[in-house]
Write an enzyme that holds these catalytic residues in place. Structure first.
Site, PDB file in Angstrom:
ATOM      1  N   CYS A  70      -5.856  -2.421   2.316  1.00 32.21           N
ATOM      2  CA  CYS A  70      -5.928  -2.429   3.767  1.00 32.21           C
ATOM      3  C   CYS A  70      -7.342  -2.676   4.287  1.00 32.21           C
ATOM      4  O   CYS A  70      -7.973  -3.668   3.933  1.00 32.21           O
ATOM      5  CB  CYS A  70      -5.352  -1.114   4.290  1.00 32.21           C
ATOM      6  SG  CYS A  70      -4.780  -1.158   6.008  1.00 32.21           S
TER       7      CYS A  70
ATOM      8  N   GLU B 268       0.842  -1.199   0.000  1.00 31.72           N
ATOM      9  CA  GLU B 268       0.000   0.000   0.000  1.00 31.72           C
ATOM     10  C   GLU B 268       0.877   1.249   0.000  1.00 31.72           C
ATOM     11  O   GLU B 268       1.832   1.353   0.769  1.00 31.72           O
ATOM     12  CB  GLU B 268      -0.895  -0.013   1.247  1.00 31.72           C
ATOM     13  CG  GLU B 268      -1.837   1.177   1.353  1.00 31.72           C
ATOM     14  CD  GLU B 268      -2.737   1.104   2.584  1.00 31.72           C
ATOM     15  OE1 GLU B 268      -3.739   1.819   2.611  1.00 31.72           O
ATOM     16  OE2 GLU B 268      -2.426   0.324   3.508  1.00 31.72           O
TER      17      GLU B 268
ATOM     18  N   LYS C  32      -8.583   4.508  -2.799  1.00 29.35           N
ATOM     19  CA  LYS C  32      -9.188   3.943  -1.596  1.00 29.35           C
ATOM     20  C   LYS C  32     -10.461   4.713  -1.262  1.00 29.35           C
ATOM     21  O   LYS C  32     -10.453   5.938  -1.153  1.00 29.35           O
ATOM     22  CB  LYS C  32      -8.187   4.035  -0.439  1.00 29.35           C
ATOM     23  CG  LYS C  32      -8.584   3.267   0.804  1.00 29.35           C
ATOM     24  CD  LYS C  32      -7.431   3.281   1.806  1.00 29.35           C
ATOM     25  CE  LYS C  32      -7.708   2.397   3.009  1.00 29.35           C
ATOM     26  NZ  LYS C  32      -6.559   2.374   3.953  1.00 29.35           N
TER      27      LYS C  32
END
Length: 344
Positions: A163, A47, A129
């Site tokens: 995540c 990430e 995200k």
């Protein structure tokens, strides 16, 4: 690509260069060449690997975050830009699919961005995200649903989440309904402590089981000097250590190879996508095991912009028409296809 094709995949537990964004990019390019030399056709990086994950945001109060946050703005790549050009060239040179996390700068906002480069160097997917987690909300803006789908690549159909997006079951279901064959997940690593690695393992092995696909996960790793450079408080240093779990997981939830839990390194392994069908024959969450007349997903995968320009709004007959928010016909067709798939 045939569902029975065997693919060699790789995942990198990367040690970023916190004081040199160019240094981190150089390491990414070195790892691409290294895994390609071992025959890998897919490689996954952590990430926001480029230039680095904002570890300081987890241990610093907001009032003290200004300087490192501005430095991240300075070092964050644009998409497209020189960094993506370099990675695209490496993917094309080595004939490898690259999944890379970056801090993307879009004018005055940073985004946690996942990029999938196909083996010809083309950016097959750029997604942001959808909800930054906890401390991350002080660093990144929110993404939208425009990238919440799988894409066809040289190694098969790939989906990606970052995540704690894996704790959003509907986000995972959107990719499952879009028939991802390989799920590429990215976490920061060197965060929260050992419990974080344990949580990743539970979450990702479950996703492999539930989706009936392979999962390839990557995390970053920091050494002691890097941890001390983030904070000199021994208690807070525990918050930016541990949490590493770089892994390749089969559709039955088993590890293809032993995961990496400490130190920099890489995993390379052969996977057989025929195992996806073997798993789904028993339980297909978006097929024969779904009950769409009872439970279904509604997905808005439009790209939302602060201004929606409607070129025909000035005509009297078009006054009452809804703006399309910049949605193209392919995007609309894809959204309809996902809706049909999710509804059975």
């Amino acid at each position: 690509m045939s569902d029975t094709q065997k693919v060699r995949v790789a995942t990198v537990q990367l040690q970023p260069v916190l004081d040199s964004p160019d240094g981190t990019v150089a390491r990414v390019l070195e790892e691409i060449a290294a895994v390609a030399s071992e025959g890998a056709k897919l490689v996954v990086f952590p990430e926001t690997a480029v230039p680095y994950y904002p570890y300081w945001s987890f241990v610093l109060p907001p009032v003290a975050m200004g300087r490192p946050h501005l430095a991240l703005y300075e070092h964050a790549p644009t998409v497209p830009g020189p960094v993506t050009d370099a990675v695209a060239a490496a993917a094309r040179q080595h004939g490898i699919v690259v999944v890379l996390g970056v801090n993307e700068r879009d004018h005055g906002t940073l985004y946690n961005c996942q990029l999938i480069f196909d083996a010809d160097g083309r950016i097959a997917l750029k997604r942001r995200k959808i909800t930054p987690t906890y401390h991350e909300r002080m660093v990144w803006g929110q993404g939208d649903g425009s990238g919440l789908h799988a894409v066809d690549t040289a190694v098969g159909r790939i989906g990606a989440l970052a995540c704690w997006e894996h704790y959003n079951p509907l986000a995972r279901y959107a990719l499952m309904a879009d028939h991802e064959a390989i799920h590429c997940s990215q976490f920061p690593g060197s965060l929260v402590g050992p419990i974080f690695a344990e949580q990743q393992e539970v979450t990702l092995r479950h996703h492999a089981l539930e989706s009936g696909c392979f999962v390839v996960n990557a995390t970053s790793w920091l050494d002691d000097d890097q941890i001390h450079s983030i904070t000199d408080d021994p208690k807070l240093q525990k918050g930016v250590s541990g949490g590493c779990y770089t892994a390749i997981i089969a559709p039955d939830g088993s590890h293809v190879v032993e995961p990496l839990r400490d130190g920099p390194g890489r995993l390379v392994a052969d996977i057989d996508l025929a195992l996806n069908t073997k798993r789904k024959r028993m339980m297909d969450s978006v097929g024969h095991y779904a009950r769409p007349e009872l439970l279904s997903l509604r997905l808005d995968d439009r790209c939302h912009a602060p201004v929606a320009r409607d070129p025909v709004a000035a005509t009297p007959d078009a006054i009452d028409e809804e703006p399309d928010h910049g949605e193209s016909e392919p995007e609309s067709a894809h959204r309809d296809a996902v809706a049909r798939s999710a509804a059975g």
